[in-house]
Design a protein around this motif. Sequence first.
Motif, mmCIF file in Angstrom:
data_model
loop_
_atom_site.group_PDB
_atom_site.id
_atom_site.type_symbol
_atom_site.label_atom_id
_atom_site.label_comp_id
_atom_site.label_asym_id
_atom_site.label_seq_id
_atom_site.Cartn_x
_atom_site.Cartn_y
_atom_site.Cartn_z
ATOM 1 N N UNK A 13 0.842 -1.187 0.000
ATOM 2 C CA UNK A 13 0.000 0.000 0.000
ATOM 3 C C UNK A 13 0.877 1.236 0.000
ATOM 4 N N UNK A 14 0.638 2.159 0.934
ATOM 5 C CA UNK A 14 1.422 3.400 0.981
ATOM 6 C C UNK A 14 2.759 3.261 1.705
ATOM 7 N N UNK B 95 1.819 3.671 13.630
ATOM 8 C CA UNK B 95 1.924 2.363 12.984
ATOM 9 C C UNK B 95 1.955 2.524 11.473
ATOM 10 N N UNK B 96 2.608 1.580 10.817
ATOM 11 C CA UNK B 96 2.698 1.580 9.357
ATOM 12 C C UNK B 96 1.544 0.823 8.719
ATOM 13 N N UNK B 97 0.917 -0.056 9.499
ATOM 14 C CA UNK B 97 -0.166 -0.883 8.971
ATOM 15 C C UNK B 97 -1.086 -1.292 10.105
ATOM 16 N N UNK C 295 -7.503 6.229 5.242
ATOM 17 C CA UNK C 295 -7.138 6.706 3.921
ATOM 18 C C UNK C 295 -5.922 5.974 3.395
ATOM 19 N N UNK C 296 -4.932 6.739 2.956
ATOM 20 C CA UNK C 296 -3.679 6.148 2.482
ATOM 21 C C UNK C 296 -2.530 6.409 3.449
ATOM 22 N N UNK C 297 -2.865 6.630 4.711
ATOM 23 C CA UNK C 297 -1.829 6.899 5.703
ATOM 24 C C UNK C 297 -1.104 5.626 6.138
ATOM 25 N N UNK C 298 -1.825 4.513 6.186
ATOM 26 C CA UNK C 298 -1.219 3.244 6.564
ATOM 27 C C UNK C 298 -1.745 2.154 5.643
ATOM 28 N N UNK C 299 -1.053 1.021 5.621
ATOM 29 C CA UNK C 299 -1.526 -0.139 4.875
ATOM 30 C C UNK C 299 -2.614 -0.840 5.683
ATOM 31 N N UNK C 300 -3.555 -1.452 4.983
ATOM 32 C CA UNK C 300 -4.623 -2.210 5.633
ATOM 33 C C UNK C 300 -4.510 -3.667 5.187
#
Length: 427
Positions: free
Chosen positions: A24-25, A170-172, A221-226
């Motif tokens: 993701x981002x 957190x990154x994700x 949004x696109x702040x972290x990966x899901x």
Amino acid sequence: MSLTSTQPQALQPHPDLFAPIALGPVQLRNRIIKAATSEGRSPEGLVTDDLIDFHLDFVRGGAGLTTVAYCCVSPEGASAPGQILMSEKALPGLRRLTDAVHSEGGAISAQLGHAGMVASKKITGVTSMGPSRFVNPSSMEYCRAMRREEIPMVIDQFGEAAKIAVEAGFDAVELHFGHNYLPSSFLSPLLNRRKDEYGGSIENRSRLVREIAQRVREVVGNKVAVIAKISMDDGLPGSIWLTESIRTAQLLDQDRTLDALELTQGSSIIRQMYLFRGDVPVADFAAVVKEPMKTGVRLFGKFALGNFPYKDLYMLEAARQFVPVMKNTKLILLGGINNLEHMNTGMQEGFDFIAMGRSLLREPDLINRIKEDGNVTSRCVHCNKCMYTVYARTHCVLEPDSHFSPLDDSVSAYSVPEEYRLSVTPV
């Protein structure tokens, strides 16, 4: 005369295995993920130095992403004592944790979950809930059916927990849709007997996980990966199996709410060994409970936990069925991955990431050692004695002097209060 070396030739990694990769981002330094494993290092429900050190070991050992397990989206969603509750109170510690991991060049994910019928009233103080009424055969506790108006509340709780994760750095986030926890139980035709729009067809039973994923994506949004962790099958007759879990995955993929899907198996309600495979440490579980449960575990523990032989890459046969279905979502392979050959196989089969659990509990630096020498393989013997250490501090019992052993006798499994000695709740 030429000399022929008798030394084994080191395997070469798949060209992309240790290269940076986008999730993701987020940019990860490689495709190796430390899978979520119950930790037992948050006795007050908050981050501790012990928990930070636990995850730093995996990052320093070469993992691209480490996963914090298990972060409750609400107090009643806890599956065991001492789990982190995603709240404002937890934020300072969570920021310390993410800052520490980032300082070592790693990335970190928060596993967000609601235990549902796996939760115990002895821990949460309230009756557990699920899609329909149920009696948990492991805890012998009654689970009530969720009211229709409670479903949006749970969806909001996942969204609020994701918001905390973003604020904490957190990154994700990993949405726990597996192991018959609350979202997973809605997917099961055995456990979900609802007559409303959340029951019946697989499209209806998939509605909750889709709405949770949608809400979380709206929040982050696109702040972290899901990421979502989903059970391909749970090992229970008449419950989740490939025919329907593939359809759920396809629906999630079409929604484009997820960056990756981690494929798992098993249930936290009964036959828990279907997730782990290998030895069934009945005597060790019996040692941490009192009578009359001790005798019950000794007599019926193997039957209740199930007995499934271990083999390398034991989830691959089921997981490869999902590869042609995913058009927008990356796939994470889990289960019995112990060396470079296993990793290469996963990459060649079309998976994007490799997740490892017990092998990294045994050797947190395994990834770095494999990268240096392709012939290295994990020393994990799949004794599964790490399973009962979740009652204190999860660790490999074969590494008594490592960071994973209890700090002292006061935090051994045998000192855990009886009311907290419940069935295994793998993450």
